[in-house]
Design a protein around this motif. Structure first.
Motif, PDB file in Angstrom:
ATOM      1  N   ASP A 212     105.979  33.367  79.388  1.00  0.00           N
ATOM      2  CA  ASP A 212     106.944  33.694  80.440  1.00  0.00           C
ATOM      3  C   ASP A 212     106.412  34.775  81.376  1.00  0.00           C
ATOM      4  O   ASP A 212     107.160  35.642  81.845  1.00  0.00           O
ATOM      5  N   GLY A 213     105.108  34.768  81.607  1.00  0.00           N
ATOM      6  CA  GLY A 213     104.511  35.703  82.546  1.00  0.00           C
ATOM      7  C   GLY A 213     104.295  37.093  82.005  1.00  0.00           C
ATOM      8  O   GLY A 213     103.887  37.998  82.749  1.00  0.00           O
ATOM      9  N   ARG A 214     104.555  37.315  80.713  1.00  0.00           N
ATOM     10  CA  ARG A 214     104.404  38.641  80.111  1.00  0.00           C
ATOM     11  C   ARG A 214     103.580  38.528  78.833  1.00  0.00           C
ATOM     12  O   ARG A 214     103.527  37.454  78.232  1.00  0.00           O
ATOM     13  N   PRO A 215     102.966  39.631  78.387  1.00  0.00           N
ATOM     14  CA  PRO A 215     102.260  39.591  77.103  1.00  0.00           C
ATOM     15  C   PRO A 215     103.176  39.091  75.999  1.00  0.00           C
ATOM     16  O   PRO A 215     104.363  39.436  75.945  1.00  0.00           O
ATOM     17  N   PHE A 216     102.636  38.269  75.128  1.00  0.00           N
ATOM     18  CA  PHE A 216     103.446  37.621  74.102  1.00  0.00           C
ATOM     19  C   PHE A 216     103.805  38.587  72.981  1.00  0.00           C
ATOM     20  O   PHE A 216     102.941  39.246  72.400  1.00  0.00           O
ATOM     21  N   VAL A 217     105.091  38.659  72.686  1.00  0.00           N
ATOM     22  CA  VAL A 217     105.598  39.432  71.553  1.00  0.00           C
ATOM     23  C   VAL A 217     106.481  38.495  70.749  1.00  0.00           C
ATOM     24  O   VAL A 217     107.479  37.973  71.260  1.00  0.00           O
ATOM     25  N   ALA A 218     106.113  38.237  69.505  1.00  0.00           N
ATOM     26  CA  ALA A 218     106.867  37.302  68.678  1.00  0.00           C
ATOM     27  C   ALA A 218     107.919  38.023  67.863  1.00  0.00           C
ATOM     28  O   ALA A 218     107.676  39.114  67.341  1.00  0.00           O
ATOM     29  N   PRO A 219     109.122  37.441  67.753  1.00  0.00           N
ATOM     30  CA  PRO A 219     110.130  38.025  66.862  1.00  0.00           C
ATOM     31  C   PRO A 219     109.659  37.897  65.425  1.00  0.00           C
ATOM     32  O   PRO A 219     108.963  36.948  65.069  1.00  0.00           O
ATOM     33  N   GLY A 220     109.988  38.856  64.594  1.00  0.00           N
ATOM     34  CA  GLY A 220     109.510  38.784  63.224  1.00  0.00           C
ATOM     35  C   GLY A 220     110.241  39.726  62.295  1.00  0.00           C
ATOM     36  O   GLY A 220     111.257  40.318  62.643  1.00  0.00           O
ATOM     37  N   SER A 221     109.706  39.842  61.106  1.00  0.00           N
ATOM     38  CA  SER A 221     110.287  40.694  60.078  1.00  0.00           C
ATOM     39  C   SER A 221     109.140  41.217  59.235  1.00  0.00           C
ATOM     40  O   SER A 221     107.964  41.003  59.554  1.00  0.00           O
ATOM     41  N   ILE A 222     109.463  41.858  58.134  1.00  0.00           N
ATOM     42  CA  ILE A 222     108.404  42.358  57.267  1.00  0.00           C
ATOM     43  C   ILE A 222     107.610  41.206  56.649  1.00  0.00           C
ATOM     44  O   ILE A 222     106.519  41.406  56.142  1.00  0.00           O
ATOM     45  N   PHE A 223     108.186  39.985  56.704  1.00  0.00           N
ATOM     46  CA  PHE A 223     107.506  38.817  56.156  1.00  0.00           C
ATOM     47  C   PHE A 223     106.711  38.054  57.223  1.00  0.00           C
ATOM     48  O   PHE A 223     106.128  37.020  56.947  1.00  0.00           O
ATOM     49  N   GLY A 224     106.709  38.558  58.447  1.00  0.00           N
ATOM     50  CA  GLY A 224     106.011  37.868  59.519  1.00  0.00           C
ATOM     51  C   GLY A 224     106.981  37.124  60.419  1.00  0.00           C
ATOM     52  O   GLY A 224     108.197  37.335  60.381  1.00  0.00           O
ATOM     53  N   VAL A 225     106.449  36.226  61.223  1.00  0.00           N
ATOM     54  CA  VAL A 225     107.238  35.475  62.192  1.00  0.00           C
ATOM     55  C   VAL A 225     107.776  34.207  61.545  1.00  0.00           C
ATOM     56  O   VAL A 225     107.037  33.467  60.900  1.00  0.00           O
ATOM     57  N   ALA A 226     109.060  33.961  61.733  1.00  0.00           N
ATOM     58  CA  ALA A 226     109.653  32.725  61.221  1.00  0.00           C
ATOM     59  C   ALA A 226     109.138  31.551  62.055  1.00  0.00           C
ATOM     60  O   ALA A 226     109.344  31.522  63.270  1.00  0.00           O
ATOM     61  N   PRO A 227     108.461  30.573  61.439  1.00  0.00           N
ATOM     62  CA  PRO A 227     107.891  29.468  62.221  1.00  0.00           C
ATOM     63  C   PRO A 227     108.915  28.736  63.070  1.00  0.00           C
ATOM     64  O   PRO A 227     108.611  28.294  64.167  1.00  0.00           O
ATOM     65  N   GLU A 228     110.155  28.613  62.579  1.00  0.00           N
ATOM     66  CA  GLU A 228     111.156  27.873  63.348  1.00  0.00           C
ATOM     67  C   GLU A 228     111.538  28.562  64.653  1.00  0.00           C
ATOM     68  O   GLU A 228     112.121  27.943  65.539  1.00  0.00           O
ATOM     69  N   SER A 229     111.189  29.840  64.798  1.00  0.00           N
ATOM     70  CA  SER A 229     111.475  30.526  66.061  1.00  0.00           C
ATOM     71  C   SER A 229     110.471  30.152  67.146  1.00  0.00           C
ATOM     72  O   SER A 229     110.657  30.500  68.310  1.00  0.00           O
ATOM     73  N   LEU A 230     109.410  29.434  66.766  1.00  0.00           N
ATOM     74  CA  LEU A 230     108.348  29.109  67.710  1.00  0.00           C
ATOM     75  C   LEU A 230     108.320  27.635  68.092  1.00  0.00           C
ATOM     76  O   LEU A 230     107.582  27.251  68.992  1.00  0.00           O
ATOM     77  N   LEU A 231     109.104  26.797  67.404  1.00  0.00           N
ATOM     78  CA  LEU A 231     108.946  25.355  67.527  1.00  0.00           C
ATOM     79  C   LEU A 231     110.229  24.682  67.995  1.00  0.00           C
ATOM     80  O   LEU A 231     111.335  25.167  67.785  1.00  0.00           O
ATOM     81  N   TRP A 232     110.061  23.540  68.639  1.00  0.00           N
ATOM     82  CA  TRP A 232     111.174  22.646  68.936  1.00  0.00           C
ATOM     83  C   TRP A 232     111.507  21.880  67.657  1.00  0.00           C
ATOM     84  O   TRP A 232     110.604  21.566  66.885  1.00  0.00           O
ATOM     85  N   PRO A 233     112.794  21.598  67.355  1.00  0.00           N
ATOM     86  CA  PRO A 233     113.982  21.795  68.194  1.00  0.00           C
ATOM     87  C   PRO A 233     114.734  23.091  67.925  1.00  0.00           C
ATOM     88  O   PRO A 233     115.820  23.290  68.440  1.00  0.00           O
ATOM     89  N   TYR A 234     114.136  23.977  67.122  1.00  0.00           N
ATOM     90  CA  TYR A 234     114.840  25.198  66.758  1.00  0.00           C
ATOM     91  C   TYR A 234     114.852  26.218  67.886  1.00  0.00           C
ATOM     92  O   TYR A 234     115.723  27.078  67.945  1.00  0.00           O
ATOM     93  N   ALA A 235     113.875  26.137  68.764  1.00  0.00           N
ATOM     94  CA  ALA A 235     113.826  27.034  69.918  1.00  0.00           C
ATOM     95  C   ALA A 235     113.908  26.188  71.190  1.00  0.00           C
ATOM     96  O   ALA A 235     113.180  25.212  71.320  1.00  0.00           O
ATOM     97  N   PRO A 236     114.800  26.524  72.119  1.00  0.00           N
ATOM     98  CA  PRO A 236     114.953  25.701  73.341  1.00  0.00           C
ATOM     99  C   PRO A 236     113.709  25.689  74.218  1.00  0.00           C
ATOM    100  O   PRO A 236     113.444  24.715  74.902  1.00  0.00           O
TER     101      PRO A 236
END
Length: 350
Positions: free
Chosen positions: A275-299
């Motif tokens: 989106d025109g900005r450096p990439f910052v992934a949402p995450g937790s102490i366990f890392g990034v939830a894969p479903e936050s990066l993929l269709w159909p879980y992310a629009p």
């Protein structure tokens, strides 16, 4: 010719377009390429015609068309491998070849096309399989056999026999029309009617035909090619570098359950973004939830848009440009790769 030395990293559609454009700009160009990328896995159908200048290759026909597919559908495209049949240029009824091969069902395809298009599609036996072992071959293997002029002439003879007694205007065939270059036009001249392939999603010859066309174009343009891998772009002796390293099938790696799930597979002073900005992934102490990066879980899935941030001239850093699937937020299509590669190569040569 200038003294400017441009190195293009990547040998897919984007890298090829960049190398040819940089040569047109007068630079000495070296291409470094490793494994097969996304372009070589393509079907031959081109989508998303960009409003940009495209390079000339002796493989593609640019412009709106309709293509028959092995799934029994008819799809629109913005261009095609020249071996693929353009239904818009064909008059019916259309003969659909019935051949002895387990990956081809001419009767089912003719029936499916007839439901979608009123011109009429009729399946007839065409003896294109000449040897028993060919029934176990992949489409691309049989396509390579039709590079032989005698074999192509034999195919034309069999097709003319099948046309006998019918009022056909065109012929649809399996994806067997050459590897070294598209043979549809030669076959059409021999038969006396337009002949072309049906599109297949896998194991077709389109990707191999691209590689042959790429190699011819680079050789004719006097582009030096080197096979190998780049671990750090700082090791390249160049006035300008064009990164055409692709997305997840190329230079971008995906490592789930980490704070930085996306990374380049090599070192370069560029920034991955979204989106025109450096990439910052949402995450937790366990890392990034894969479903936050993929269709159909992310629009708007990150996996489809993360890439190298560039400016309006496709410059990613001083003396470094990027193009194709390596870019942030750009369509992952062959036409987009050709257009951005040409623009990046031209800019790098200045």
């Amino acid at each position: 010719m200038t003294d400017r030395n441009v190195v293009v990293v990547g040998g897919g559609a984007a890298g090829t377009a960049a190398a040819l454009a940089a040569r047109e700009g007068g630079a000495h160009v070296t291409m470094v390429r490793g494994r097969t990328g996304a372009t070589s896995l393509g079907s031959g159908a081109l989508d998303g015609m960009p409003d940009a200048e495209l390079p000339t290759l002796d493989l593609f026909e640019f412009g709106a068309c309709h293509i028959a597919t092995s799934a029994g559908t008819i799809r629109a495209a913005a261009g095609r491998d020249r071996a693929l049949a353009d239904l818009d240029a064909m008059r019916g009824p259309v003969l659909v070849a019935r051949v002895s091969h387990p990956a081809w069902d001419g009767d089912a395809l003719a029936a499916a096309f007839a439901e979608l298009d009123s011109r009429g599609f009729v399946a007839r036996d065409v003896g294109l399989v000449l040897h028993p072992e060919e029934r176990a071959m992949q489409h691309a293997e049989i396509a390579a056999r039709h590079d032989d002029a005698a074999r192509l002439a034999r195919a034309a003879e069999r097709i003319r026999d099948a046309l006998s007694g019918g009022n056909f205007g065109a012929v649809l065939l399996p994806p067997w029309l050459g590897i070294d270059r598209p043979r549809a036009r030669e076959l059409s001249d021999l038969v006396g009617l337009p002949c072309g392939e049906v599109l297949v999603p896998v194991d077709g010859p389109a990707g191999l035909r691209f590689e042959r066309a790429r190699d011819r174009s680079l050789q004719n343009a006097n582009v030096e090619t080197i096979s190998g891998w780049i671990s750090n772009v700082s090791s390249l002796d160049a006035d300008a570098i064009v990164l055409a390293t692709g997305g997840l099938l190329g230079g971008l790696s995906y490592t789930p359950a980490t704070r930085a799930p996306f990374a380049l597979g090599y070192e370069a002073p560029v920034t991955l973004g979204r989106d025109g900005r450096p990439f910052v992934a949402p995450g937790s102490i366990f890392g990034v939830a894969p479903e936050s990066l993929l269709w159909p879980y992310a629009p708007a899935p990150a996996i489809e848009s993360v890439g190298i941030l560039v400016d309006t001239t496709f410059r990613a850093a001083p003396n470094i440009w990027a193009c194709g699937d390596a870019l942030e937020g750009r369509p992952r299509t062959v036409l987009a790769a050709l257009a951005t590669g040409r623009a990046a190569g031209r800019a790098a040569s200045r």
